[in-house]
Motif scaffolding. Structure first.
Motif, PDB file in Angstrom:
ATOM      1  N   VAL A  23      11.342  -0.595   6.990  1.00  0.00           N
ATOM      2  CA  VAL A  23      12.075   0.661   6.798  1.00  0.00           C
ATOM      3  C   VAL A  23      11.115   1.654   6.158  1.00  0.00           C
ATOM      4  CG1 VAL A  23      14.046   1.760   5.707  1.00  0.00           C
ATOM      5  CG2 VAL A  23      14.225  -0.622   6.474  1.00  0.00           C
ATOM      6  N   VAL A  24      10.723   2.669   6.926  1.00  0.00           N
ATOM      7  CA  VAL A  24       9.735   3.643   6.465  1.00  0.00           C
ATOM      8  C   VAL A  24      10.445   4.953   6.147  1.00  0.00           C
ATOM      9  CG1 VAL A  24       7.652   4.931   7.088  1.00  0.00           C
ATOM     10  CG2 VAL A  24       7.955   2.562   7.873  1.00  0.00           C
ATOM     11  N   PRO A  25      10.235   5.500   4.940  1.00  0.00           N
ATOM     12  CA  PRO A  25      10.940   6.731   4.576  1.00  0.00           C
ATOM     13  C   PRO A  25      10.520   7.900   5.449  1.00  0.00           C
ATOM     14  CG  PRO A  25       9.248   6.203   2.950  1.00  0.00           C
ATOM     15  CD  PRO A  25       9.341   5.028   3.868  1.00  0.00           C
ATOM     16  N   GLY A  26      11.502   8.742   5.775  1.00  0.00           N
ATOM     17  CA  GLY A  26      11.222   9.966   6.507  1.00  0.00           C
ATOM     18  C   GLY A  26      11.306  11.142   5.566  1.00  0.00           C
ATOM     19  N   GLU A  27      11.792  12.255   6.086  1.00  0.00           N
ATOM     20  CA  GLU A  27      11.935  13.446   5.247  1.00  0.00           C
ATOM     21  C   GLU A  27      13.089  13.250   4.262  1.00  0.00           C
ATOM     22  OE1 GLU A  27      10.051  16.206   5.076  1.00  0.00           O
ATOM     23  OE2 GLU A  27       8.698  15.122   6.420  1.00  0.00           O
TER      24      GLU A  27
ATOM     25  N   VAL B  44      12.791   2.389  -0.451  1.00  0.00           N
ATOM     26  CA  VAL B  44      11.457   2.196  -1.034  1.00  0.00           C
ATOM     27  C   VAL B  44      10.508   3.207  -0.395  1.00  0.00           C
ATOM     28  CG1 VAL B  44       9.516   0.611  -1.276  1.00  0.00           C
ATOM     29  CG2 VAL B  44      11.859  -0.242  -1.510  1.00  0.00           C
ATOM     30  N   ARG B  45       9.899   4.060  -1.193  1.00  0.00           N
ATOM     31  CA  ARG B  45       9.119   5.171  -0.656  1.00  0.00           C
ATOM     32  C   ARG B  45       7.613   4.968  -0.747  1.00  0.00           C
ATOM     33  NH1 ARG B  45      11.710   9.163   1.348  1.00  0.00           N
ATOM     34  NH2 ARG B  45      13.974   9.179   1.054  1.00  0.00           N
ATOM     35  N   GLU B  46       7.198   3.814  -1.211  1.00  0.00           N
ATOM     36  CA  GLU B  46       5.762   3.540  -1.280  1.00  0.00           C
ATOM     37  C   GLU B  46       5.468   2.214  -0.611  1.00  0.00           C
ATOM     38  OE1 GLU B  46       4.442   3.681  -5.309  1.00  0.00           O
ATOM     39  OE2 GLU B  46       4.958   5.800  -5.589  1.00  0.00           O
ATOM     40  N   ALA B  47       4.337   2.152   0.084  1.00  0.00           N
ATOM     41  CA  ALA B  47       3.937   0.894   0.718  1.00  0.00           C
ATOM     42  C   ALA B  47       3.637  -0.142  -0.364  1.00  0.00           C
ATOM     43  CB  ALA B  47       2.713   1.134   1.599  1.00  0.00           C
ATOM     44  N   PRO B  48       3.896  -1.432  -0.122  1.00  0.00           N
ATOM     45  CA  PRO B  48       4.448  -1.955   1.132  1.00  0.00           C
ATOM     46  C   PRO B  48       5.956  -1.702   1.218  1.00  0.00           C
ATOM     47  CG  PRO B  48       4.161  -3.736  -0.446  1.00  0.00           C
ATOM     48  CD  PRO B  48       3.613  -2.504  -1.106  1.00  0.00           C
ATOM     49  N   TYR B  49       6.383  -1.197   2.364  1.00  0.00           N
ATOM     50  CA  TYR B  49       7.805  -0.925   2.554  1.00  0.00           C
ATOM     51  C   TYR B  49       8.569  -2.227   2.742  1.00  0.00           C
ATOM     52  CZ  TYR B  49       5.746   3.638   3.393  1.00  0.00           C
ATOM     53  OH  TYR B  49       5.033   4.796   3.263  1.00  0.00           O
ATOM     54  N   GLU B  50       9.889  -2.155   2.553  1.00  0.00           N
ATOM     55  CA  GLU B  50      10.671  -3.382   2.688  1.00  0.00           C
ATOM     56  C   GLU B  50      11.181  -3.541   4.118  1.00  0.00           C
ATOM     57  OE1 GLU B  50      14.073  -3.455   0.099  1.00  0.00           O
ATOM     58  OE2 GLU B  50      14.678  -1.429   0.647  1.00  0.00           O
ATOM     59  N   SER B  51      11.482  -4.784   4.463  1.00  0.00           N
ATOM     60  CA  SER B  51      12.013  -5.072   5.793  1.00  0.00           C
ATOM     61  C   SER B  51      13.491  -4.699   5.850  1.00  0.00           C
ATOM     62  CB  SER B  51      11.845  -6.560   6.114  1.00  0.00           C
ATOM     63  OG  SER B  51      12.670  -7.341   5.260  1.00  0.00           O
ATOM     64  N   VAL B  52      14.007  -4.601   7.070  1.00  0.00           N
ATOM     65  CA  VAL B  52      15.440  -4.344   7.244  1.00  0.00           C
ATOM     66  C   VAL B  52      16.244  -5.443   6.552  1.00  0.00           C
ATOM     67  CG1 VAL B  52      17.322  -4.175   8.922  1.00  0.00           C
ATOM     68  CG2 VAL B  52      15.109  -3.097   9.412  1.00  0.00           C
ATOM     69  N   GLU B  53      15.820  -6.684   6.701  1.00  0.00           N
ATOM     70  CA  GLU B  53      16.537  -7.798   6.079  1.00  0.00           C
ATOM     71  C   GLU B  53      16.578  -7.648   4.562  1.00  0.00           C
ATOM     72  OE1 GLU B  53      16.383 -12.692   5.742  1.00  0.00           O
ATOM     73  OE2 GLU B  53      14.744 -11.605   6.702  1.00  0.00           O
ATOM     74  N   ASP B  54      15.434  -7.309   3.963  1.00  0.00           N
ATOM     75  CA  ASP B  54      15.393  -7.137   2.511  1.00  0.00           C
ATOM     76  C   ASP B  54      16.312  -5.994   2.064  1.00  0.00           C
ATOM     77  OD1 ASP B  54      13.648  -9.226   2.242  1.00  0.00           O
ATOM     78  OD2 ASP B  54      11.850  -7.975   2.056  1.00  0.00           O
ATOM     79  N   TRP B  55      16.314  -4.913   2.859  1.00  0.00           N
ATOM     80  CA  TRP B  55      17.209  -3.792   2.549  1.00  0.00           C
ATOM     81  C   TRP B  55      18.666  -4.251   2.565  1.00  0.00           C
ATOM     82  CZ3 TRP B  55      18.254   1.001   0.910  1.00  0.00           C
ATOM     83  CH2 TRP B  55      19.442   1.592   1.338  1.00  0.00           C
TER      84      TRP B  55
END
Length: 201
Positions: free
Chosen positions: A50-54, A71-82
């Motif tokens: 899940v990568v943050p957009g605007e 999560v707005r900084e790498a490493p981003y979390e997976s969909v499952e973790d979200w």
């Protein structure tokens, strides 16, 4: 109304027995929020991340809270973790919010399970909107509902999702719900074995 609120209302309105489990519904609500954030450009998916957009400020408070928790900084979390992180207790959060907004009311009569409060949707424009979306079998709402057992599961003539990211989220919700069910079954077996041990031959 957001997909998550529509899903919650449909879950409360379905009248099915047994009722949808809070854990299953919480995971599906987290998935619904993520799909709405994807649709609004608040996030994108890169693989299963899940990568943050605007940054955005959705009109809906709960969806805004979901967006703020990305999560707005790498490493981003997976969909499952979200799903597991955001989904923790999310059904109760939605119930409280919808009751405060006058969308849910205490259910008169009915069976009480261990003192749990039973609620039902109020006849409001929001409920009508959710029911209309459900009766049209809007693909995202129908897919998430079927994952938690509303509507008897997917059918061959159910409209498919035409968005790869939404499809990936629904698949992740399905996997998480299956994992939660496996945990429940394992605990049931362990508890039964423990009870038999104490009961003796």
């Amino acid at each position: 109304m957001t997909t998550a609120k529509d899903l919650f209302i449909i879950a409360m309105d379905s009248g099915q027995e047994p009722a949808v489990g809070q854990g299953d519904l919480s995971l599906a609500l987290a998935g619904a929020e993520l799909i709405d954030l994807l649709g609004a450009g608040g996030v994108t998916l890169e693989g299963d991340l899940v990568v943050p957009g605007e940054p955005s400020a959705p009109d809906d408070r709960l969806l805004g809270d979901a967006g703020a928790r990305i999560v707005r900084e790498a490493p981003y979390e997976s969909v499952e973790d979200w799903l597991w992180r955001r989904g923790r207790g999310l059904a109760a959060t939605y119930q409280t919010a919808l009751e405060a907004d006058g969308e849910l009311t205490q259910k008169a009569g009915g069976r009480l399970s261990f003192g749990a409060r039973r609620v039902e949707p109020v006849d409001t424009p929001a409920r009508h909107g959710a029911v209309d979306r459900w009766e049209r079998q809007e693909p995202v709402l129908a897919a998430l509902a079927s994952v938690v057992g509303i509507g008897g599961g997917p059918s061959d003539d159910e409209p498919g999702l035409d968005d790869d990211a939404a499809t990936a989220v629904v698949a992740a919700v399905h996997d998480a719900v299956m994992e939660l069910e496996a945990v429940r079954q394992r605990r049931t077996i362990e508890n039964a074995a423990f009870a038999n041990l104490w009961r003796g031959p």
